[in-house]
Scaffold this active site. Structure first.
Site, PDB file in Angstrom:
ATOM      1  CG  ASP A 211       2.892   9.267   4.155  1.00  0.00           C
ATOM      2  OD1 ASP A 211       2.979   9.056   2.937  1.00  0.00           O
ATOM      3  OD2 ASP A 211       3.450   8.568   5.019  1.00  0.00           O
TER       4      ASP A 211
ATOM      5  CD  GLU B 273       6.565   9.058   2.095  1.00  0.00           C
ATOM      6  OE1 GLU B 273       7.016   8.502   3.105  1.00  0.00           O
ATOM      7  OE2 GLU B 273       5.634   8.598   1.419  1.00  0.00           O
TER       8      GLU B 273
ATOM      9  CG  HIS C  29       1.450   6.053   6.949  1.00  0.00           C
ATOM     10  ND1 HIS C  29       0.653   4.994   7.355  1.00  0.00           N
ATOM     11  CD2 HIS C  29       1.887   5.728   5.709  1.00  0.00           C
ATOM     12  CE1 HIS C  29       0.613   4.089   6.398  1.00  0.00           C
ATOM     13  NE2 HIS C  29       1.360   4.501   5.392  1.00  0.00           N
TER      14      HIS C  29
ATOM     15  CD  GLN D 142       4.988   9.514  -2.234  1.00  0.00           C
ATOM     16  OE1 GLN D 142       4.862   8.317  -2.394  1.00  0.00           O
ATOM     17  NE2 GLN D 142       5.466  10.024  -1.118  1.00  0.00           N
TER      18      GLN D 142
ATOM     19  CG  HIS E  25       9.066   5.286   4.214  1.00  0.00           C
ATOM     20  ND1 HIS E  25       8.725   4.393   5.217  1.00  0.00           N
ATOM     21  CD2 HIS E  25       7.983   5.387   3.412  1.00  0.00           C
ATOM     22  CE1 HIS E  25       7.495   3.961   5.010  1.00  0.00           C
ATOM     23  NE2 HIS E  25       7.015   4.554   3.930  1.00  0.00           N
ATOM     24  NE  ARG E  26       5.266   5.475   6.788  1.00  0.00           N
ATOM     25  CZ  ARG E  26       4.648   4.405   7.235  1.00  0.00           C
ATOM     26  NH1 ARG E  26       4.505   4.245   8.540  1.00  0.00           N
ATOM     27  NH2 ARG E  26       4.148   3.490   6.427  1.00  0.00           N
TER      28      ARG E  26
HETATM   29  O1  G3P Z   1       4.856   6.452  -0.547  1.00  0.00           O
HETATM   30  C1  G3P Z   1       5.721   5.389  -0.741  1.00  0.00           C
HETATM   31  C2  G3P Z   1       5.469   4.488   0.381  1.00  0.00           C
HETATM   32  O2  G3P Z   1       5.619   5.298   1.492  1.00  0.00           O
HETATM   33  C3  G3P Z   1       4.082   3.916   0.327  1.00  0.00           C
HETATM   34  O3  G3P Z   1       3.819   3.295   1.482  1.00  0.00           O
HETATM   35  O4  G3P Z   1       2.175   3.146   3.246  1.00  0.00           O
HETATM   36  O5  G3P Z   1       4.465   3.927   3.747  1.00  0.00           O
HETATM   37  O6  G3P Z   1       2.895   5.392   2.552  1.00  0.00           O
HETATM   38  P1  G3P Z   1       3.320   3.990   2.819  1.00  0.00           P
HETATM   39 CA    CA Z   2       4.076   7.256   1.753  1.00  0.00          CA
END
Ligand code: G3P
Ligand code: CA
Length: 296
Positions: free
Chosen positions: A64, A62, A77, A185, A35-36
């Site tokens: 964003d 991931e 993000h 996503q 995540h990030r």
């Molecule tokens: O994309 C899945 C999750 O990362 C969604 O939350 O706010 O961290 O992008 P966020």
């Molecule tokens: Ca995300």
């Protein structure tokens, strides 16, 4: 001519072996999305965080995705630059520091590491292209189209920019997807529907907020344009039956976000992830702590 018939007992044994093998294969497919990047240990979305995610064996990194004033996709993000860079210090007159109000050249002047720890000073915001170059062939990419409604309101075609980068890099080609899988996503249904039309070979996942709808009728609608659904984890805890319902429709289920620094009822983030993966049966999850992902 040689012929033989299976006894019922032998047939039952063979079926059991095949089912056990299929079950093990299904478990082996559980996927870890950093995540990030490995954002529990390095500043989110920097090259340092993406490299560490791959060292910690993430199947996917991931990014964003935001868009600069000059139309470049960058890994960020928030819509604004303030939280994760020194934008307020470098450009004090430019509040609210929306990334879309800054050129890539301006954004590249910012320090994206010091806010996290002084040891990361000098880390830069990466472009999506730089992230592709860093990750390609070593892991998959799980890009999120962030805030499509913001870009629509500013007449910026974020989806087209994304589609162009994917096509330019050949990431939608079957041979590329084997070595560098890509799954897109978004929370934005319109954006996911458009990607489904423009890039049909790329799997796509609709994100669902914690108060969202994961009822069977809604999953049936999601199935018409997405290949998976990604509810916030508490929604799956509240509606565990949705996992089987989604699977029956051929949708994958991915949950977010698992963090070692979040207080939960589990003894550790590893235990929490294991519960969702192996008790509730989800296929994949996003975590800030890839090194804690429970492999079985
Ligand atoms: O994309 C899945 C999750 O990362 C969604 O939350 O706010 O961290 O992008 P966020
Ligand atoms: Ca995300």
């Amino acid at each position: 001519m040689l012929s033989f018939r299976l006894s019922p007992l032998l047939f039952a044994i063979l079926v059991t072996i095949v089912l056990a093998w299929a079950g093990a294969a299904a478990q082996a497919r559980k996927q870890l999305i950093a995540h990030r990047g490995a954002s529990g240990y390095a500043p989110e979305h920097t090259a340092a965080a993406y490299r560490l995610a791959m060292e910690q064996h993430a199947e996917f990194v991931e990014p964003d995705l935001a868009v600069t004033k000059d139309g470049v996709l960058i890994c960020l993000h928030d819509d604004a630059l303030k939280r994760t860079t020194n934008a307020a210090e470098v450009f004090p007159q430019r509040e609210p520091w929306l990334a879309n109000d800054f050129t890539l050249e301006e954004i590249k002047r910012l320090d994206a590491g010091s806010w996290f720890k002084p040891a990361f000073a000098g880390q830069r915001i990466q472009t999506f292209q730089e992230a592709i170059d860093l990750v390609r062939g070593k892991a998959g990419l799980y890009p999120e189209l962030k805030s499509p409604e913001l870009y629509r309101s500013r007449h910026v075609d974020q989806v087209k920019l994304f589609v162009d980068v994917i096509r330019k890099n050949g990431l939608d080609k079957p041979e590329s997807l084997k070595t560098t899988p890509v799954i897109i996503q978004s929370f934005d249904e319109e954006a996911v529907r458009r990607v489904a039309k423009e890039l049909p070979s790329i799997p796509r996942v609709l994100l669902v907020e914690r108060d969202g709808d994961v009822s069977e009728p809604r999953l049936r609608v999601i199935k018409t344009f997405a290949t998976g659904v990604a509810p916030e984890k508490s929604l799956v805890a509240q509606h565990p039956e949705m996992v089987k319902q989604a699977h029956a429709l051929g949708l994958t289920v991915t949950c977010w976000t698992f963090r070692a620094d979040e207080k939960t009822t589990f003894a550790s983030v590893r235990d929490e992830m294991a519960h969702f993966l192996y008790d509730l049966g989800i296929d994949a999850l996003f975590t800030n702590n890839p090194d804690q992902f429970p492999r079985r």
